[in-house]
Scaffold this motif. Structure first.
Motif, mmCIF file in Angstrom:
data_model
loop_
_atom_site.group_PDB
_atom_site.id
_atom_site.type_symbol
_atom_site.label_atom_id
_atom_site.label_comp_id
_atom_site.label_asym_id
_atom_site.label_seq_id
_atom_site.Cartn_x
_atom_site.Cartn_y
_atom_site.Cartn_z
ATOM 1 N N PHE A 48 0.795 -1.230 0.000
ATOM 2 C CA PHE A 48 0.000 0.000 0.000
ATOM 3 C C PHE A 48 0.832 1.287 0.000
ATOM 4 O O PHE A 48 0.605 2.167 -0.838
ATOM 5 N N PRO A 49 1.813 1.435 0.904
ATOM 6 C CA PRO A 49 2.593 2.681 0.868
ATOM 7 C C PRO A 49 3.349 2.863 -0.444
ATOM 8 O O PRO A 49 3.493 3.998 -0.910
ATOM 9 N N ARG B 254 2.335 1.781 -3.383
ATOM 10 C CA ARG B 254 1.338 2.133 -4.387
ATOM 11 C C ARG B 254 0.949 3.597 -4.263
ATOM 12 O O ARG B 254 0.899 4.342 -5.240
ATOM 13 N N MET B 255 0.677 4.020 -3.017
ATOM 14 C CA MET B 255 0.208 5.388 -2.827
ATOM 15 C C MET B 255 1.313 6.397 -3.087
ATOM 16 O O MET B 255 1.048 7.502 -3.518
ATOM 17 N N ARG B 256 2.539 6.002 -2.833
ATOM 18 C CA ARG B 256 3.639 6.946 -3.092
ATOM 19 C C ARG B 256 4.233 6.747 -4.476
ATOM 20 O O ARG B 256 5.249 7.345 -4.806
ATOM 21 N N ARG B 257 3.610 5.866 -5.267
ATOM 22 C CA ARG B 257 4.051 5.609 -6.643
ATOM 23 C C ARG B 257 5.541 5.313 -6.713
ATOM 24 O O ARG B 257 6.296 5.967 -7.431
#
Ligand SMILES: Nc1ncnc2c1ncn2[C@@H]1O[C@H](COP(=O)(O)OP(=O)(O)OP(=O)(O)O)[C@@H](O)[C@H]1O
Ligand SMILES: [Mg+2]
Lengths: 341, 273
Positions: free
Chosen positions: A98-99, A101-104
């Motif tokens: 998740f981190p 993905r969210m931080r690309r």
């Protein structure tokens, strides 16, 4: 270069002042623990660093950049919550991803590799597809840890990450934390109210008391040379006994005297006596009255009355004294710490 | 043994009500719908689908209900979130505000909408003053009026269903998401919305079925020309006294709603894991 700098942080909730001027600098790669009694503001300070709470005054800098007014998602940090805060609608692997993905961070393949590496670090690769609720407490905790380290944040914040574990698992996790820190070397701020944990894990211990920093020092130093009465009583259950110093001798309230190391200024002082540094003698030394004996398995803890002060002393299990009887005790002069006042 | 018997005893009142008040009339309706002058017939159903008139009413019923459900969800989700995250006092006032429309009679509510929506109403006259619409413009007796009126009444069902779920979500999950790089809106989309899915589902089912089966508000706000199925049934029962045809329409409405609910319930089973 310092990775985290806090300058004169204060925080009030309404009229209650919770943090009173915190100045703290953490070097890149340093492991610092924040130690203090319940309610002294540790969590609040951590949340301020994370950006989950605003400051009343003061400045937060990460890697030289002022982030005081940035929301959490714009700060390069990761935080592990005491309650783990795993997302229940995602699998273990999705949680860890998740981190990223969210931080690309990187491509899908690179993310896969990082997730795998993080799960290997906490030894949970075999549970990657489980849902969080299908894991034991210790496993959930390790997932939370993997999720915190996976994005390689500038600052890693851990809020009592081991407090919900049983003693054995906790020790295992402590070892694992040390290992992980040695390997990845993230700048880490670790909150705990367990002094053993703080002493055994960190490069530096920051002791907080009622919203202010009482003392900060490496573990050995803060344990062996606590700067204040609060620090010595908080670290390792030191006994505090008031005395008057004169010419290399300390005189207690009841007139008994004991030799101390030279160099202490004359006048009123407080003696800090560590419970493991007090020896039982067959004769000589100081007289103290036995109040209680507590059996601890390998040792006894005696509660004694020394010159009107209640002190706690650890003794080998072979020392058997009955409550009400008189004990003779001695303390090596260089083991007595003399605090002003 | 006794446990079993007590369970049944507990179930009895509800079960009795269900049989007398629901199963029996539904069965009766089913029978009526296929009853002809000489034996069983599907004439009533054939009549319903013989031209586009009734199918278009059915279609309007379905899409208006879907629209109303979507609007209730869109308004209800942020509202429920704010309610869940505010203090107990503020929350109480918000709950009272949200359910207030349910406490007033449909007549009063409709009158309120008339004041706003009719040809001489506030909205139409304001728009006219700005030269944006013609003289004959009015919102009363339009589908817009039906949607507005229904959203007002059904919003509480959506909000309360969502509130019950969101209030139980640990706020630390959202904080964790923020520290992992989610903005506020991303947190809503990636964390709160998926975890609130059961509430959204329950609310949607309630709103959809209630709006598909209601006829008073649509009749009053939509006027005689914009009919929905429930209104048409009502007309057949009370005005044309064609009970068999009314029953057939009711069966179609019932089957339609049941059909739409099946995929929803599937979703629900997945959301509950
Ligand atoms: N949102 C809040 N509103 C008002 N007071 C708060 C709030 N959050 C914390 N406090 C108060 O601030 C003080 C410090 O709280 P904090 O959670 O930082 O303590 P802590 O050092 O983490 O304690 P513990 O070891 O028990 O976790 C407490 O007295 C607490 O009551
Ligand atoms: Mg805390």
């Amino acid at each position: 270069m310092s990775d985290l700098t806090l300058t004169n942080i204060t925080k009030s909730f309404g009229k209650v002042e919770v943090l009173r001027g915190i100045d703290l600098t953490i070097r890149s790669g340093e492991f610092v623990s924040l130690l203090g009694a319940s309610g002294c503001g540790k969590t609040t300070l951590l949340r301020i660093v994370a950006g989950l709470e605003g400051v009343s005054t003061g400045k937060v800098e990460i890697a030289g950049a002022d982030v005081t007014d940035l929301p959490p998602e714009k700060r390069d940090i990761a935080m592990m919550f005491q309650s783990y805060a795993l997302l229940p609608h995602m699998s273990v692997a999705e949680n860890v991803r998740f981190p990223l993905r969210m931080r690309r961070v990187g491509t899908r393949e690179e993310q896969d590799a990082k997730v795998k590496a993080a799960l290997e670090t906490v030894q949970l690769t075999h549970l990657a597809d489980r849902a969080p609720r299908q894991l034991s407490g210790g496993q959930q905790q390790r997932v939370a840890l993997a999720r915190a380290i996976v994005s390689n944040p500038k600052v890693l914040l851990l809020d009592e990450p081991l407090s919900n574990l049983d003693a054995r698992l906790r020790e295992e996790m402590q070892v694992e934390l040390i290992e992980i820190h040695r390997r990845i070397g993230l700048t880490t701020l670790f909150v705990t109210h367990d002094q053993d944990e703080a002493l055994s894990l960190s490069d530096r211990v920051v002791l907080m008391n009622a919203g202010a920093i009482e003392q900060e020092a490496p573990p050995r130093e803060i344990y062996d040379a606590p700067a204040t009465a609060y620090a010595s009583s908080f670290l390792g259950a030191a006994n505090l006994v008031p005395a008057r110093i004169a010419g290399g001798l300390a005189t207690l309230a009841d007139g008994q005297t004991l030799p101390i190391a030279s160099g202490a200024p004359d006048g009123n002082a407080t003696l800090a006596l560590r419970q493991e540094n007090v020896d039982f003698l067959s004769e000589g030394g100081l007289a103290a009255k036995v109040i209680t004996r507590v059996y601890l398995g390998s040792r006894h803890r005696y509660i004694l009355d020394l010159a009107g002060q209640t002190i706690s002393v650890l003794a080998p299990a072979s020392v058997m004294l009955e409550p009400g009887s008189e004990a003779r005790i001695g303390i090596a002069p260089d083991r007595i710490r003399i605090l002003p006042g | 043994m006794t446990d079993r018997r007590e369970t049944w005893l507990f179930l009895l009142p509800g079960l009795a009500l269900l049989v007398v008040g629901f199963i029996f009339p539904i069965a009766r309706m089913l029978v009526l719908s296929v009853q002809g002058p000489d034996g069983h017939t599907v004439d009533q159903f054939a009549r319903f689908f013989q031209d586009t008139f009734y199918p278009s009413i059915l279609w309007r019923t379905v899409y208006l209900s879907a629209l109303i459900t979507a609007i209730c969800a869109a308004i209800g989700f942020p509202l429920a979130y704010i309610m869940a995250r505010s203090g107990p006092r503020v929350r109480l006032w918000l709950v009272i505000m949200v359910i207030l429309p349910l406490m007033t009679s449909v007549v009063v509510r409709t009158f309120g909408w008339m004041v706003l929506l009719s040809r001489s109403g506030l909205i139409a006259s304001t728009l006219r003053d700005f030269g944006l619409v013609g003289r004959s413009f009015q919102l009363m007796h339009t589908e817009t009026a039906i949607v507005l009126g229904m959203v007002q009444v059904l919003l509480p069902f959506m909000v309360l269903s969502l509130l019950g779920v969101i209030i139980r979500l640990d706020p630390r999950l959202e904080e964790a998401a923020r520290t992992m790089g989610c903005s506020f809106l991303q947190t809503m989309r990636r964390v709160v919305l998926p975890l609130a899915a059961p509430g959204l589902l329950a609310g949607s089912i309630l709103v959809f079925t209630l709006s598909a089966s209601s006829f008073v508000t649509p009749a009053l706000l939509g006027g005689p020309r914009i009919e929905v199925l429930a209104g048409s049934i009502y007309k057949n029962v009370t005005q044309t006294l064609d009970w068999n045809f009314a029953a057939a329409q009711a069966v179609i409405l019932f089957a339609g709603i049941a059909l739409l609910l099946i995929p929803y319930l599937r979703l629900g089973r997945r959301a509950h894991g």
